[in-house]
Design an enzyme around this catalytic site. Sequence first.
Site, PDB file in Angstrom:
ATOM      1  CB  ALA A 229      44.169  57.963  19.286  1.00  0.00           C
ATOM      2  CG  ASP A 254      43.730  54.227  27.465  1.00  0.00           C
ATOM      3  OD1 ASP A 254      43.680  53.372  28.709  1.00  0.00           O
ATOM      4  OD2 ASP A 254      42.895  55.143  27.215  1.00  0.00           O
ATOM      5  CD  GLU A 259      40.260  48.991  23.195  1.00  0.00           C
ATOM      6  OE1 GLU A 259      39.123  49.097  23.627  1.00  0.00           O
ATOM      7  OE2 GLU A 259      40.812  49.694  22.755  1.00  0.00           O
ATOM      8  CG  HIS A 277      39.514  52.307  25.646  1.00  0.00           C
ATOM      9  ND1 HIS A 277      39.001  51.786  24.274  1.00  0.00           N
ATOM     10  CD2 HIS A 277      39.278  53.594  25.490  1.00  0.00           C
ATOM     11  CE1 HIS A 277      38.678  52.893  23.530  1.00  0.00           C
ATOM     12  NE2 HIS A 277      38.608  53.903  24.327  1.00  0.00           N
ATOM     13  N   GLY A 279      40.976  56.143  29.113  1.00  0.00           N
ATOM     14  CA  GLY A 279      41.184  57.775  28.587  1.00  0.00           C
ATOM     15  C   GLY A 279      39.926  58.466  29.293  1.00  0.00           C
ATOM     16  CB  ALA A 280      36.355  58.773  28.768  1.00  0.00           C
TER      17      ALA A 280
HETATM   18  P1  NAD Z   1      39.576  66.050  17.426  1.00  0.00           P
HETATM   19  O1  NAD Z   1      38.581  65.950  16.360  1.00  0.00           O
HETATM   20  O2  NAD Z   1      39.292  67.220  18.279  1.00  0.00           O
HETATM   21  O3  NAD Z   1      41.155  66.100  16.847  1.00  0.00           O
HETATM   22  C1  NAD Z   1      41.416  65.017  15.986  1.00  0.00           C
HETATM   23  C2  NAD Z   1      42.582  65.759  15.214  1.00  0.00           C
HETATM   24  O4  NAD Z   1      43.041  64.763  14.268  1.00  0.00           O
HETATM   25  C3  NAD Z   1      41.731  66.993  14.009  1.00  0.00           C
HETATM   26  O5  NAD Z   1      42.478  67.972  14.288  1.00  0.00           O
HETATM   27  C4  NAD Z   1      41.954  66.259  12.773  1.00  0.00           C
HETATM   28  O6  NAD Z   1      42.387  67.517  11.938  1.00  0.00           O
HETATM   29  C5  NAD Z   1      43.361  65.407  12.971  1.00  0.00           C
HETATM   30  N1  NAD Z   1      43.602  64.607  11.864  1.00  0.00           N
HETATM   31  C6  NAD Z   1      42.550  63.850  11.211  1.00  0.00           C
HETATM   32  N2  NAD Z   1      43.404  63.011  10.303  1.00  0.00           N
HETATM   33  C7  NAD Z   1      44.780  63.312  10.520  1.00  0.00           C
HETATM   34  C8  NAD Z   1      45.707  62.491   9.998  1.00  0.00           C
HETATM   35  N3  NAD Z   1      45.617  61.641   9.008  1.00  0.00           N
HETATM   36  N4  NAD Z   1      46.890  62.883  10.492  1.00  0.00           N
HETATM   37  C9  NAD Z   1      47.188  63.882  11.442  1.00  0.00           C
HETATM   38  N5  NAD Z   1      46.077  64.346  11.832  1.00  0.00           N
HETATM   39  C10 NAD Z   1      44.767  64.212  11.510  1.00  0.00           C
HETATM   40  O7  NAD Z   1      39.211  64.810  18.547  1.00  0.00           O
HETATM   41  P2  NAD Z   1      39.937  64.607  20.012  1.00  0.00           P
HETATM   42  O8  NAD Z   1      38.826  64.963  20.886  1.00  0.00           O
HETATM   43  O9  NAD Z   1      41.323  65.431  20.116  1.00  0.00           O
HETATM   44  O10 NAD Z   1      40.025  63.114  20.152  1.00  0.00           O
HETATM   45  C11 NAD Z   1      41.185  62.550  19.245  1.00  0.00           C
HETATM   46  C12 NAD Z   1      41.047  61.067  19.315  1.00  0.00           C
HETATM   47  O11 NAD Z   1      40.995  60.463  20.556  1.00  0.00           O
HETATM   48  C13 NAD Z   1      39.445  60.655  19.135  1.00  0.00           C
HETATM   49  O12 NAD Z   1      39.347  60.292  17.532  1.00  0.00           O
HETATM   50  C14 NAD Z   1      39.260  59.345  19.731  1.00  0.00           C
HETATM   51  O13 NAD Z   1      39.577  58.307  18.919  1.00  0.00           O
HETATM   52  C15 NAD Z   1      40.158  59.375  20.699  1.00  0.00           C
HETATM   53  N6  NAD Z   1      39.799  59.233  22.222  1.00  0.00           N
HETATM   54  C16 NAD Z   1      40.129  58.360  22.962  1.00  0.00           C
HETATM   55  C17 NAD Z   1      39.565  58.349  24.192  1.00  0.00           C
HETATM   56  C18 NAD Z   1      39.756  57.129  25.161  1.00  0.00           C
HETATM   57  O14 NAD Z   1      39.106  56.688  26.038  1.00  0.00           O
HETATM   58  N7  NAD Z   1      41.327  56.518  24.978  1.00  0.00           N
HETATM   59  C19 NAD Z   1      38.610  58.990  24.768  1.00  0.00           C
HETATM   60  C20 NAD Z   1      38.294  60.105  23.881  1.00  0.00           C
HETATM   61  C21 NAD Z   1      38.644  60.177  22.475  1.00  0.00           C
END
Ligand code: NAD
Length: 304
Positions: A229, A254, A259, A277, A279-280
């Site tokens: 995340a 990741d 970083e 990193h 992920g994408a």
């Molecule tokens: P999303 O917005 O669809 O889902 C995030 C979820 O987290 C939501 O359902 C929200 O209700 C929940 N949430 C918010 N606060 C919370 C808490 N305190 N406890 C539990 N749940 C909580 O986002 P997504 O597309 O699923 O992406 C999630 C995260 O992944 C992004 O915010 C980003 O930081 C990360 N990400 C990382 C990469 C990477 O390259 N590693 C790429 C894309 C996204």
Amino acid sequence: MKPKILITDRIHESAIKEAKKFADVDLDIGCSNENLVKKIGEYDALIVRSATKVTKDVINASNLKIMGRAGVGLDNIDVDAANKKGIKIVNSPEAPTIAVTELVFASILALMRNIIPADRTIREGRWEKNLFRGNEVYGKIMGIVGFGRIGKEVAIRARAFGMRIMAYDPNITKEDAREFNAEQVELNTLLKNSDIITIHVPLTEETRGLINEGRLKLMKKSAIIVNAARGGVVDEKALYSALKERGIGGAALDVFENEPPVGSPLLTLDNVVLTPHLGASTEEAQINSGTIVVEKIRNFFRGQ
Ligand code: NAD
């Protein structure tokens, strides 16, 4: 009349091809702010990635109806100025969903089957089959923290692996979870019961340090944790201690607080899998980030 689109950052070729099907498209990759202010008045839409800074000056000099940011955040766009002018903004946060999800499983399986050290020993001329007895994911409990786009895709695949799924997300209902064969639980219940915990929440004031020393202590000694995340959601100092003292089984990371994580003690541990990193980082996610924005812009003009 076809809308006129200006693209000022590199987006995937296939997205440009799609845009040309419904619009007159000009490319000016790396256009300076000064030139952008001069020419933006001619265009109905602007597509950027992260290099172009869409400042108040650019926005005020424009007659834009819509702006597309190929990617997740909107940090490089003056959103307030755009809102004041009534310019719609679209982006593509859904583009990397599958890429991240698949990396999560790649990391879990690498960790549970010792793939990285096993590969290393073969290259070193050793054949140490007995060292690397792993564990199966089948029948294990997958705890998903954050049940949004990525969390749900993880659940679909965990189910296919024959896992039981627990989900914690304050913004979902029992029914939302059930739709994905998951059980909605409180965070502590998830931490105590899961064999694999994977984090998919955004980094906010609320989620910074969400997985801290106390919460890591709730986890099973054999459990592994995945953070794809954002660095900062898991407290790295506490994670290092938990891994070092074998309070938990392993981790796949990741993302990091800094970083690259230069000098991090996590790099010295053998029960972690680390990726920079990534992920994408798939061809498909890169294509998606452009094509999704172009599709949203096309739908906008169709609806007008
Ligand atoms: P999303 O917005 O669809 O889902 C995030 C979820 O987290 C939501 O359902 C929200 O209700 C929940 N949430 C918010 N606060 C919370 C808490 N305190 N406890 C539990 N749940 C909580 O986002 P997504 O597309 O699923 O992406 C999630 C995260 O992944 C992004 O915010 C980003 O930081 C990360 N990400 C990382 C990469 C990477 O390259 N590693 C790429 C894309 C996204």
